[in-house]
Design a protein around this motif. Structure first.
Motif, short mmCIF file in Angstrom:
data_model
loop_
_atom_site.label_atom_id
_atom_site.label_comp_id
_atom_site.label_asym_id
_atom_site.label_seq_id
_atom_site.Cartn_x
_atom_site.Cartn_y
_atom_site.Cartn_z
N MET A 1 0.84 -1.20 0.00
CA MET A 1 0.00 0.00 0.00
C MET A 1 0.88 1.26 0.00
N GLY A 2 1.63 1.50 1.10
CA GLY A 2 2.52 2.64 1.17
C GLY A 2 1.77 3.95 1.20
N LYS A 3 2.44 5.00 0.70
CA LYS A 3 1.88 6.35 0.74
C LYS A 3 0.62 6.45 -0.12
N LEU A 4 0.57 5.69 -1.21
CA LEU A 4 -0.61 5.74 -2.08
C LEU A 4 -1.84 5.23 -1.33
N GLY A 5 -1.67 4.16 -0.58
CA GLY A 5 -2.77 3.64 0.22
C GLY A 5 -3.16 4.60 1.32
N ARG A 6 -2.19 5.27 1.91
CA ARG A 6 -2.47 6.26 2.94
C ARG A 6 -3.29 7.42 2.37
N PHE A 7 -2.92 7.86 1.18
CA PHE A 7 -3.65 8.95 0.53
C PHE A 7 -5.09 8.55 0.24
N ALA A 8 -5.28 7.32 -0.23
CA ALA A 8 -6.63 6.84 -0.50
C ALA A 8 -7.46 6.76 0.76
N CYS A 9 -6.82 6.42 1.87
CA CYS A 9 -7.51 6.32 3.15
C CYS A 9 -7.94 7.70 3.65
N ILE A 10 -7.16 8.73 3.35
CA ILE A 10 -7.45 10.08 3.80
C ILE A 10 -8.43 10.78 2.87
N PHE A 11 -8.53 10.34 1.64
CA PHE A 11 -9.35 11.04 0.64
C PHE A 11 -10.81 11.11 1.06
N VAL A 12 -11.37 10.03 1.62
CA VAL A 12 -12.79 10.00 1.98
C VAL A 12 -13.12 11.02 3.06
N PRO A 13 -12.44 11.03 4.22
CA PRO A 13 -12.78 12.05 5.22
C PRO A 13 -12.50 13.47 4.75
N MET A 14 -11.48 13.64 3.90
CA MET A 14 -11.19 14.97 3.38
C MET A 14 -12.33 15.46 2.49
N ALA A 15 -12.86 14.57 1.64
CA ALA A 15 -13.98 14.94 0.77
C ALA A 15 -15.22 15.26 1.59
N LEU A 16 -15.47 14.50 2.64
CA LEU A 16 -16.62 14.76 3.50
C LEU A 16 -16.47 16.08 4.25
N THR A 17 -15.26 16.41 4.65
CA THR A 17 -15.02 17.69 5.31
C THR A 17 -15.28 18.85 4.36
N ILE A 18 -14.84 18.71 3.12
CA ILE A 18 -15.09 19.75 2.11
C ILE A 18 -16.59 19.91 1.89
N ALA A 19 -17.32 18.80 1.84
CA ALA A 19 -18.78 18.86 1.66
C ALA A 19 -19.44 19.59 2.83
N SER A 20 -18.98 19.33 4.05
CA SER A 20 -19.52 20.02 5.21
C SER A 20 -19.22 21.51 5.16
N LEU A 21 -18.02 21.87 4.69
CA LEU A 21 -17.66 23.28 4.56
C LEU A 21 -18.55 23.98 3.53
N ILE A 22 -18.83 23.31 2.42
CA ILE A 22 -19.70 23.89 1.39
C ILE A 22 -21.10 24.16 1.95
N CYS A 23 -21.61 23.23 2.75
CA CYS A 23 -22.92 23.42 3.36
C CYS A 23 -22.92 24.65 4.28
N LEU A 24 -21.87 24.81 5.05
CA LEU A 24 -21.80 25.97 5.95
C LEU A 24 -21.68 27.27 5.16
N ILE A 25 -20.94 27.24 4.07
CA ILE A 25 -20.82 28.43 3.23
C ILE A 25 -22.19 28.82 2.67
N LEU A 26 -22.98 27.84 2.26
CA LEU A 26 -24.33 28.12 1.76
C LEU A 26 -25.20 28.73 2.86
N VAL A 27 -25.06 28.21 4.08
CA VAL A 27 -25.82 28.79 5.19
C VAL A 27 -25.44 30.24 5.41
N PHE A 28 -24.15 30.53 5.36
CA PHE A 28 -23.69 31.91 5.56
C PHE A 28 -24.11 32.83 4.42
N SER A 29 -24.31 32.28 3.24
CA SER A 29 -24.63 33.12 2.07
C SER A 29 -26.12 33.40 1.93
#
Length: 312
Positions: free
Chosen positions: A1-29
């Protein structure tokens, strides 16, 4: 796996965090731009006054309510009472409704931190006796809304700041589990505040809408919650909780180290190995076993022969 596997493991929570940020930006707008349909549709609370009537069906207290009625009627005739009012996080917007029930926003108030919607000021009732005789239920509801709105605004601001921090710290989680641990802690704090903000805004504006509806119903003034805004808020909560879960998973899994290790082959206990002959001393052990003389034999050429016993 190595670093590539680590990146894939982090991608899901990172994408969910971005989605949560977008929702908050819409609330503020929400309600910040009267010319954008998406922002106009995002509001916590809406007061619909287009059906306001000067002849209410039932008046609980004719003396006091008539004063309020006269004030509202005067506001309606002077065009100070618009057809609807929509409340966002920073401000409110007002506008007119045509014959096809299409709403058109005509004005949005300036942005203000810790904003709260005060109908006495907005409906130009501040200098009238109507502000003194608002129904007790409506006054109590507005006072409670005013006090809690400050906490609600602060909760949303802290939530969006922690979400941005979670994204930044999450970058370091790509390289180590320690980074994931720190990100999980930030994510937990972010989830706490966004849940608190969502619960507060839902309960607060739900109570305010109920108060408006019951107190001003005789005047045909209606109130409702902004379902689109609350849907965005709770969707952001769902993304936040999911991201926190996957950040926690990344602490336990996907170390980022290579999975290839040097394989050491061990000999089995049944492997045959040559044992050096005690008759040969330190002779090279690379000789084949069948070239070694056996006890009771002698060599002749390349063959083994038995010892010959000669008489002397």
């Amino acid at each position: 796996m190595g670093k590539l596997g680590r990146f894939a493991c982090i991608f899901v929570p990172m994408a969910l965090t971005i989605a949560s940020l977008i929702c908050l930006i819409l609330v503020f707008s929400g309600q910040l731009n009267k010319n954008m349909a998406l922002q106009n549709d995002l509001y916590f609370f809406k007061a619909d006054t287009k059906d306001f009537t000067e002849n209410p069906d039932v008046l609980e207290n004719s003396n006091l309510d008539n004063v309020l009625l006269q004030a509202l009627t005067g506001a309606a005739k002077s065009k100070d009472l618009k057809d609807f009012y929509q409340v966002g996080l920073w401000n409110y917007c007002e506008g007119d409704t045509d014959d096809k029930n299409k709403d058109t926003v005509t004005y949005c108030s300036p942005r203000k931190a810790n904003f709260w919607f005060n109908p006495i000021d907005v409906w130009e009732l501040k200098n009238t006796t109507a502000q003194q005789i608002f129904p007790d239920k409506l006054k109590n509801g507005i006072d409670a809304y005013h006090k809690v709105s400050k906490w609600m605004f602060s909760a949303y601001v802290i939530a969006i700041c922690l979400t941005a921090a979670e994204l930044v710290v999450g970058i370091f989680a790509i390289f180590s589990r320690w980074g994931s641990l720190v990100t999980t802690i930030v994510s937990s704090a972010q989830t706490l505040f966004i849940v608190a903000a969502a619960v507060t805004s839902t309960a607060l504006y739900g109570a305010l809408a109920g108060t408006f509806e019951s107190a001003l119903k005789p005047y045909k003034i209606k109130a409702s919650l902004g379902t689109k805004m609350l849907s965005v808020v709770w969707l952001g909560v769902a993304f936040s909780i999911a991201s926190g879960f996957f950040w926690l998973i990344s602490v336990c899994c996907c170390s980022g180290k290579s999975g290839h290790k040097k394989v050491v082959v061990e000999k089995t206990p049944y492997t045959y190995e040559r044992v050096a002959s005690p008759y040969l001393g330190h002779r090279d052990q690379g000789n084949e076993l069948h070239n070694m003389p056996h006890s009771g034999t002698t060599t002749s050429g390349s063959a083994y022969e038995p010892f010959r016993h000669e008489r002397v």
